[in-house]
Design an enzyme around this catalytic site. Structure first.
Site, PDB file in Angstrom:
ATOM      1  N   HIS A   1       0.851  -1.196   0.000  1.00  0.00           N
ATOM      2  CA  HIS A   1       0.000   0.000   0.000  1.00  0.00           C
ATOM      3  C   HIS A   1       0.888   1.249   0.000  1.00  0.00           C
ATOM      4  CE1 HIS A   1      -4.010  -1.829   1.679  1.00  0.00           C
ATOM      5  NE2 HIS A   1      -3.577  -2.454   0.608  1.00  0.00           N
TER       6      HIS A   1
ATOM      7  N   GLU B   1       0.809   3.923   1.798  1.00  0.00           N
ATOM      8  CA  GLU B   1       1.251   4.360   3.124  1.00  0.00           C
ATOM      9  C   GLU B   1       2.464   3.570   3.616  1.00  0.00           C
ATOM     10  OE1 GLU B   1      -1.794   3.433   2.139  1.00  0.00           O
ATOM     11  OE2 GLU B   1      -3.332   4.120   3.534  1.00  0.00           O
TER      12      GLU B   1
ATOM     13  N   CYS C   1      -6.184   1.667   5.862  1.00  0.00           N
ATOM     14  CA  CYS C   1      -6.781   0.395   6.302  1.00  0.00           C
ATOM     15  C   CYS C   1      -6.177  -0.018   7.647  1.00  0.00           C
ATOM     16  CB  CYS C   1      -6.527  -0.693   5.253  1.00  0.00           C
ATOM     17  SG  CYS C   1      -4.799  -1.262   5.205  1.00  0.00           S
TER      18      CYS C   1
ATOM     19  N   CYS D   1      -2.263  -0.361   7.471  1.00  0.00           N
ATOM     20  CA  CYS D   1      -1.536   0.908   7.397  1.00  0.00           C
ATOM     21  C   CYS D   1      -1.700   1.713   8.686  1.00  0.00           C
ATOM     22  CB  CYS D   1      -2.003   1.699   6.182  1.00  0.00           C
ATOM     23  SG  CYS D   1      -1.574   0.862   4.638  1.00  0.00           S
TER      24      CYS D   1
END
EC number: 3.5.4.33
Lengths: 147, 147
Positions: free
Chosen positions: B56, B58, B86, B89
């Site tokens: 991801h 992040e 999410c 993260c």
């Protein structure tokens, strides 16, 4: 015939990884990922060495197993990890749709159970496998740190 | 004198990253990390390209920022991300002790708010910055996917 490949067998391999973390002065957590009784990823915590909070044992094993399989979903795989996963690792395991998670010692402060992190509905959980061994390693680590 | 470095200014940079993800056929989420009005990390979602659920935006920015700073804690830093983080993260951000998180669109299904993921007590949150732009990009992506 006795099947040597049970949860204790694989957790011992994860504990060996945790000992490698201990020897590197890292919080001693180890993980492996297994599919069809074959180890496809091995890792241990490297947050200090890599200066990276994301370098937990589980995160490295998830990446390595996906790389081995050539796909990002870990369906059919089992993660063995010596300590209960944290929010981050449980969140990554959620996305991976991993079939089974086996952990050793509980982390009553920052583990995913206490924190309420959701795992994938298809993931089964087994806890407490060689928990004393994993917890002893953690205790030895922090006792040494306090000296 | 007008300070050009406000949350919208930096969110635009994160949106540029999200557009790069879009162009690579990745779910379009972008992130940057800023310290003292300086961008020290830029990233966009690469889960498909890397075959890795942990890739991801992040997560990549957290690793990159720590690498830039030479330490794993992101105290004094702000993360700008186009979509609400999410569980994974948010869990990583918890460990990083990042000072501020600014996100654009909410993720009402899998965002950390709905999922109940805990952030660090010292982290402040701002939401809804250029949310329409971020949400539009997501909608365009999924509309194209359905074709």
């Amino acid at each position: 015939m006795i099947n040597p490949f049970n949860d204790e067998y694989f957790m011992k391999k994860a504990l060996q990884e945790a000992e490698m973390a201990f020897d590197k002065d890292e919080i001693p957590v180890g993980a492996i990922i297994v599919i069809d009784n074959k180890i496809i990823a091995r890792s241990h915590n490297l947050t200090e060495l890599l200066n990276d909070v994301t370098a937990h044992a589980e995160m490295q094993s998830i990446t390595a197993a996906a790389n081995f399989l050539g796909g990002k979903y870990l369906i059919g795989c089992t993660l063995y990890v010596t300590l209960e996963p944290c929010q981050m690792c449980a969140g990554a395991l959620y996305w991976s749709q991993i079939s089974k998670i086996v952990y050793g010692a509980s982390d009553e402060n920052r583990g995913f159970v206490k924190m309420g992190t959701k795992l994938h509905p298809k993931t089964t959980i087994v806890s407490g496998i060689l928990a004393d061994e994993a917890a002893d390693l953690m205790k030895r680590f922090f006792a040494q740190k306090r000296k």
